[in-house]
Structures are given as structure tokens and as C-alpha cells.
Design an enzyme around this catalytic site. Structure first.
Site, PDB file in Angstrom:
ATOM      1  N   GLY A  65       0.860  -1.182   0.000  1.00 14.45           N
ATOM      2  CA  GLY A  65       0.000   0.000   0.000  1.00 14.45           C
ATOM      3  C   GLY A  65       0.895   1.230   0.000  1.00 14.45           C
ATOM      4  O   GLY A  65       1.456   1.594   1.032  1.00 14.45           O
ATOM      5  N   GLY A  90       1.703   4.720   3.609  1.00 15.93           N
ATOM      6  CA  GLY A  90       2.776   3.847   3.133  1.00 15.93           C
ATOM      7  C   GLY A  90       3.958   4.629   2.586  1.00 15.93           C
ATOM      8  O   GLY A  90       5.117   4.329   2.909  1.00 15.93           O
ATOM      9  N   THR A 130      -3.798  -0.891   8.360  1.00 13.01           N
ATOM     10  CA  THR A 130      -5.109  -0.687   7.748  1.00 13.01           C
ATOM     11  C   THR A 130      -6.237  -0.762   8.790  1.00 13.01           C
ATOM     12  O   THR A 130      -6.212  -1.611   9.683  1.00 13.01           O
ATOM     13  CB  THR A 130      -5.338  -1.774   6.666  1.00 13.01           C
ATOM     14  OG1 THR A 130      -4.237  -1.766   5.775  1.00 13.01           O
ATOM     15  CG2 THR A 130      -6.620  -1.507   5.890  1.00 13.01           C
ATOM     16  N   ARG A 172      -1.031  11.225  20.323  1.00  5.47           N
ATOM     17  CA  ARG A 172      -2.066  12.270  20.283  1.00  5.47           C
ATOM     18  C   ARG A 172      -2.402  12.741  21.696  1.00  5.47           C
ATOM     19  O   ARG A 172      -2.481  13.937  21.960  1.00  5.47           O
ATOM     20  CB  ARG A 172      -3.317  11.731  19.577  1.00  5.47           C
ATOM     21  CG  ARG A 172      -3.105  11.634  18.078  1.00  5.47           C
ATOM     22  CD  ARG A 172      -4.338  11.121  17.355  1.00  5.47           C
ATOM     23  NE  ARG A 172      -4.137  11.212  15.910  1.00  5.47           N
ATOM     24  CZ  ARG A 172      -4.678  10.400  15.012  1.00  5.47           C
ATOM     25  NH1 ARG A 172      -5.472   9.428  15.404  1.00  5.47           N
ATOM     26  NH2 ARG A 172      -4.435  10.567  13.731  1.00  5.47           N
ATOM     27  N   HIS A 222      -8.594   0.554  18.446  1.00  6.14           N
ATOM     28  CA  HIS A 222      -8.346   1.831  17.785  1.00  6.14           C
ATOM     29  C   HIS A 222      -9.687   2.373  17.311  1.00  6.14           C
ATOM     30  O   HIS A 222     -10.158   2.032  16.239  1.00  6.14           O
ATOM     31  CB  HIS A 222      -7.404   1.586  16.593  1.00  6.14           C
ATOM     32  CG  HIS A 222      -6.954   2.832  15.922  1.00  6.14           C
ATOM     33  ND1 HIS A 222      -6.451   3.895  16.611  1.00  6.14           N
ATOM     34  CD2 HIS A 222      -6.911   3.170  14.611  1.00  6.14           C
ATOM     35  CE1 HIS A 222      -6.112   4.845  15.742  1.00  6.14           C
ATOM     36  NE2 HIS A 222      -6.387   4.424  14.530  1.00  6.14           N
TER      37      HIS A 222
HETATM   38  P1  NAI Z   1      -4.430   5.766   0.787  1.00  8.18           P
HETATM   39  O1  NAI Z   1      -5.712   5.660   0.044  1.00  8.18           O
HETATM   40  O2  NAI Z   1      -3.596   6.991   0.611  1.00  8.18           O
HETATM   41  O3  NAI Z   1      -3.510   4.502   0.452  1.00  8.18           O
HETATM   42  C1  NAI Z   1      -3.978   3.193   0.384  1.00  8.18           C
HETATM   43  C2  NAI Z   1      -3.250   2.520  -0.750  1.00  8.18           C
HETATM   44  O4  NAI Z   1      -3.583   1.125  -0.754  1.00  8.18           O
HETATM   45  C3  NAI Z   1      -3.607   3.066  -2.137  1.00  8.18           C
HETATM   46  O5  NAI Z   1      -2.433   3.514  -2.796  1.00  8.18           O
HETATM   47  C4  NAI Z   1      -4.237   1.862  -2.844  1.00  8.18           C
HETATM   48  O6  NAI Z   1      -3.963   1.819  -4.228  1.00  8.18           O
HETATM   49  C5  NAI Z   1      -3.573   0.714  -2.103  1.00  8.18           C
HETATM   50  N1  NAI Z   1      -4.270  -0.558  -2.267  1.00  8.18           N
HETATM   51  C6  NAI Z   1      -5.608  -0.798  -2.317  1.00  8.18           C
HETATM   52  N2  NAI Z   1      -5.840  -2.099  -2.507  1.00  8.18           N
HETATM   53  C7  NAI Z   1      -4.638  -2.715  -2.572  1.00  8.18           C
HETATM   54  C8  NAI Z   1      -4.219  -4.060  -2.748  1.00  8.18           C
HETATM   55  N3  NAI Z   1      -5.108  -5.038  -2.896  1.00  8.18           N
HETATM   56  N4  NAI Z   1      -2.897  -4.319  -2.764  1.00  8.18           N
HETATM   57  C9  NAI Z   1      -1.993  -3.337  -2.619  1.00  8.18           C
HETATM   58  N5  NAI Z   1      -2.321  -2.040  -2.441  1.00  8.18           N
HETATM   59  C10 NAI Z   1      -3.623  -1.741  -2.420  1.00  8.18           C
HETATM   60  O7  NAI Z   1      -4.791   5.573   2.330  1.00  8.18           O
HETATM   61  P2  NAI Z   1      -3.885   5.967   3.594  1.00  8.18           P
HETATM   62  O8  NAI Z   1      -4.284   7.316   4.064  1.00  8.18           O
HETATM   63  O9  NAI Z   1      -2.483   5.676   3.302  1.00  8.18           O
HETATM   64  O10 NAI Z   1      -4.445   4.926   4.674  1.00  8.18           O
HETATM   65  C11 NAI Z   1      -4.224   3.541   4.515  1.00  8.18           C
HETATM   66  C12 NAI Z   1      -4.968   2.739   5.574  1.00  8.18           C
HETATM   67  O11 NAI Z   1      -4.392   2.969   6.856  1.00  8.18           O
HETATM   68  C13 NAI Z   1      -6.452   3.106   5.715  1.00  8.18           C
HETATM   69  O12 NAI Z   1      -7.212   1.938   5.927  1.00  8.18           O
HETATM   70  C14 NAI Z   1      -6.476   3.984   6.940  1.00  8.18           C
HETATM   71  O13 NAI Z   1      -7.729   4.015   7.560  1.00  8.18           O
HETATM   72  C15 NAI Z   1      -5.409   3.323   7.780  1.00  8.18           C
HETATM   73  N6  NAI Z   1      -4.823   4.143   8.836  1.00  8.18           N
HETATM   74  C16 NAI Z   1      -4.602   3.549  10.044  1.00  8.18           C
HETATM   75  C17 NAI Z   1      -4.024   4.234  11.097  1.00  8.18           C
HETATM   76  C18 NAI Z   1      -3.781   3.543  12.390  1.00  8.18           C
HETATM   77  O14 NAI Z   1      -3.550   4.187  13.401  1.00  8.18           O
HETATM   78  N7  NAI Z   1      -3.788   2.238  12.436  1.00  8.18           N
HETATM   79  C19 NAI Z   1      -3.668   5.658  10.955  1.00  8.18           C
HETATM   80  C20 NAI Z   1      -3.865   6.169   9.622  1.00  8.18           C
HETATM   81  C21 NAI Z   1      -4.442   5.430   8.608  1.00  8.18           C
END
Ligand code: NAI
Length: 306
Positions: free
Chosen positions: A7, A12, A117, A149, A173
Site C-alpha cells: 500500500g 505507506g 489498515t 495524540r 483503535h
Molecule cells: P491511501 O488511500 O492513501 O492509500 C492506500 C493505498 O492502498 C492506495 O495507494 C491503494 O492503491 C492501495 N491498495 C488498495 N488495494 C490494494 C491491494 N489489494 N494491494 C496493494 N495495495 C492496495 O490511504 P492511507 O491514508 O495511506 O491509509 C491507509 C490505511 O491505513 C487506511 O485503511 C487507513 O484508515 C489506515 N490508517 C490507520 C491508522 C492507524 O492508526 N492504524 C492511521 C492512519 C491510517
């Protein structure tokens, strides 16, 4: 060492930058979008001479290029939109995380997995199930971010250096996270000595909504700088065998009276992954909050498998 990040979205790609620029490991960035991780990798490589490191950064759409990674971080999936809860992401992200974990473990059977994720605790459970890894080698990142935070809001309230504030947030979370106010300190001085209970309650509430606050402001996706920093701390403690005691989403086997569920608890992180799960003496209220939090994770694990 080599770290694979599945990702190459905002979390990422920012994590790739942190890992390379902290000089922790070579990085493989994988995404399903053709060309995107390759472009990001080239961009990061072009900064190497300026940032003064010589780490390799590879972008790919092919799991074969991730082989032999020490750590795999899963950030693939969709993030929240305004008004959405993390649980709204359940079904879509479950499929993505299960598939990504299976592909990644096939090429790096000895890796330690860190899931990012959302909904975090459920996705970590599904990845544990999909990989068949021992619980020491699979964990989720949430508590380090939620704690950062909470620490930030305490530091802002008191006007002190954020690094002097230490706090731990346990549980899932989401809205049911369990910030341990009673253990929060400024260089060893409990915040209960420094702040009124009503103010602490307000800071706890802001911490619970910390993710949503940013989603509402940005309107397009959620936080990623602090999430990437928080994940890099876990990567660092594992790669450098630092034995840091961090709140980590872990698969529980009876600790805190909880079994067969993933939830945030204090863990010692070293080269073996989760080397110890620390069991604190919680008050009845804290324990109850942790159990409520675990129940909601369980419910969502079931929902994801319907
Ligand atoms: P984003 O939309 O910028 O990036 C997600 C990426 O995953 C995209 O580039 C997409 O093309 C890729 N992707 C989708 N399906 C895929 C697959 N089958 N194989 C490989 N890549 C694939 O989202 P962002 O902002 O980077 O967030 C990512 C995840 O992390 C979200 O689910 C978000 O809610 C979560 N998150 C969790 C946090 C935590 O504290 N655990 C904090 C911030 C975000």
C-alpha cells in the site's frame, strides 16, 4: 535489512520516507496501481543525496520483488471519508488485507508483520489468521499513535515540551480506546497532579476523536504523518532490537481475561517481534473499558466473516 510496505498511499509512502531517511532499512513499496509505487520510489531515491543516506527504495506491483523482507507493513486499503467510522471500512479492507498478507508471507516467510489498515484491530486479527503466524510476529499499529495524540494534547494544555509527556492508550483503535490517564506523566509527575479532572476528561475525549478531527479538517482521507512516525518507531524497535515497551495491538491468549481477540496492550518489541505482553493491574473501570473495547472488535471480526 529490508522492509516491505504494502500500500503505497499516504501512510505507506510517508513511512517509506521515514524508514529510508532514518537509515533503518531498504524499502520495497508495493501497490496495485501500476507505475505509482515505482514513481514514488524514484522520487525518494532522488532525495538520497540531499538527505545523506544510501538506502535502496524499490517500487513494484509484484510480490516477488518483496522476497526476504524482515518486516512487512500492511497499509493497503481505503481510508475514511468525513462522517465514516473506521468500522465502515470493514468489508472492503478485509478482502484487501487478507489477500495482501497471504501474498506477502509467501515471499517472506520469516517476516514480522505490522498491520496499519483500519479498522485496525480486526484487520490485524484477519492477517494473523491468514498468515498463520505465531502471535509474536504479527501486530497492529494504533496505540503508539493514539498515545502520541494524547501526549500532544497534554503538552499543549500545559505548555510543556511534548517529549517530556508520557502516556499510554490501550484498547481498540476507535471510540472505545482506553487512555490510561492515571499513568500519564510529565517527566514522572502524574498529570492528575497538574490538571483538573474535567480538563483531563476533555483531553481524553479529544484523543478518542483524534483521527476524526483530522478527517473532518482535511475532507480527503485522514492523518498520515503521525501514523507513519508511529509505525516507524515500531519498525525501529524491532530492527534495532531496542526492547521498547509500546502499546501494540496484539493477539491475546488469556491476558487481561481476554482470549482469541486482538487489542492494544503494552508489549516489549525487539528483534523477535512481541517478546512480552505486559499485564497491568487495571482498576475495575479500566478493565471494563478494555473488555467493552474487545467485545466490539469481536463483533466486527464476526461481521467481516459473514
Ligand atoms: P491511501 O488511500 O492513501 O492509500 C492506500 C493505498 O492502498 C492506495 O495507494 C491503494 O492503491 C492501495 N491498495 C488498495 N488495494 C490494494 C491491494 N489489494 N494491494 C496493494 N495495495 C492496495 O490511504 P492511507 O491514508 O495511506 O491509509 C491507509 C490505511 O491505513 C487506511 O485503511 C487507513 O484508515 C489506515 N490508517 C490507520 C491508522 C492507524 O492508526 N492504524 C492511521 C492512519 C491510517
Amino acid at each position: 535489512p529490508r522492509v516491505t510496505i504494502v500500500g503505497a498511499g499516504r501512510v505507506g509512502s510517508t513511512l517509506a520516507q521515514r524508514i529510508a531517511e532514518k537509515n533503518l532499512a531498504d524499502v520495497v513499496l508495493l501497490d496495485i496501481i501500476a507505475g505509482m509505487p515505482q514513481g514514488l520510489a524514484l522520487d525518494l531515491v532522488e532525495a538520497r543525496g540531499i538527505e545523506l543516506h544510501n538506502r535502496q527504495i524499490i517500487g513494484t506491483n509484484n510480490y516477488a520483488d518483496t522476497s526476504g523482507s524482515q518486516i512487512v507493513v500492511i497499509t493497503a486499503g481505503i481510508p475514511r471519508k468525513p462522517g465514516m467510522s473506521r468500522d465502515d471500512l470493514l468489508k472492503t479492507n478485509a478482502k484487501i488485507v487478507v489477500e495482501a498478507s497471504k501474498n506477502a508471507i509467501a515471499h517472506s516467510p520469516n517476516a514480522i508483520f505490522i498491520v496499519v489498515t483500519n479498522p485496525l484491530d480486526v484487520m490485524t486479527y484477519l492477517a494473523w489468521e491468514a498468515t498463520g503466524l505465531p502471535r509474536s510476529r504479527i501486530m497492529g499499529m494504533a496505540g503508539v499513535l493514539d498515545s502520541a495524540r494524547f501526549e500532544t494534547f497534554i503538552a499543549l494544555e500545559l505548555g510543556v515540551l511534548p517529549a517530556d509527556v508520557k502516556a499510554m492508550v490501550l484498547g481498540s483503535h476507535g471510540d472505545l480506546m482506553v487512555p490510561l490517564s492515571r499513568y500519564a506523566t510529565v517527566n514522572g509527575i502524574p498529570i492528575t497532579e497538574l490538571l483538573d479532572a474535567t480538563i483531563i476528561a476533555r483531553l481524553v475525549e479529544r484523543t478518542r476523536n483524534g483521527g476524526a478531527e483530522i478527517v473532518e479538517l482535511m475532507q480527503t482521507g485522514g492523518a498520515f504523518f503521525a501514523p507513519a512516525s508511529a509505525t516507524s518507531v515500531m519498525v525501529e524497535s524491532i530492527l534495532l532490537n531496542q526492547s521498547r515497551l509500546l502499546p501494540v495491538a496484539a493477539y491475546l491468549q488469556g491476558e487481561y481475561g481476554l482470549e482469541d481477540v486482538v487489542i492494544g496492550v503494552p508489549c516489549r518489541l525487539g528483534c523477535g517481534g512481541i517478546e512480552r505482553v505486559l499485564e497491568l493491574n487495571l482498576t475495575d473501570e479500566e478493565r471494563e473499558a478494555l473488555h467493552t473495547s474487545a467485545q466490539s472488535v469481536r463483533k466486527n471480526i464476526e461481521r467481516s466473516q459473514e
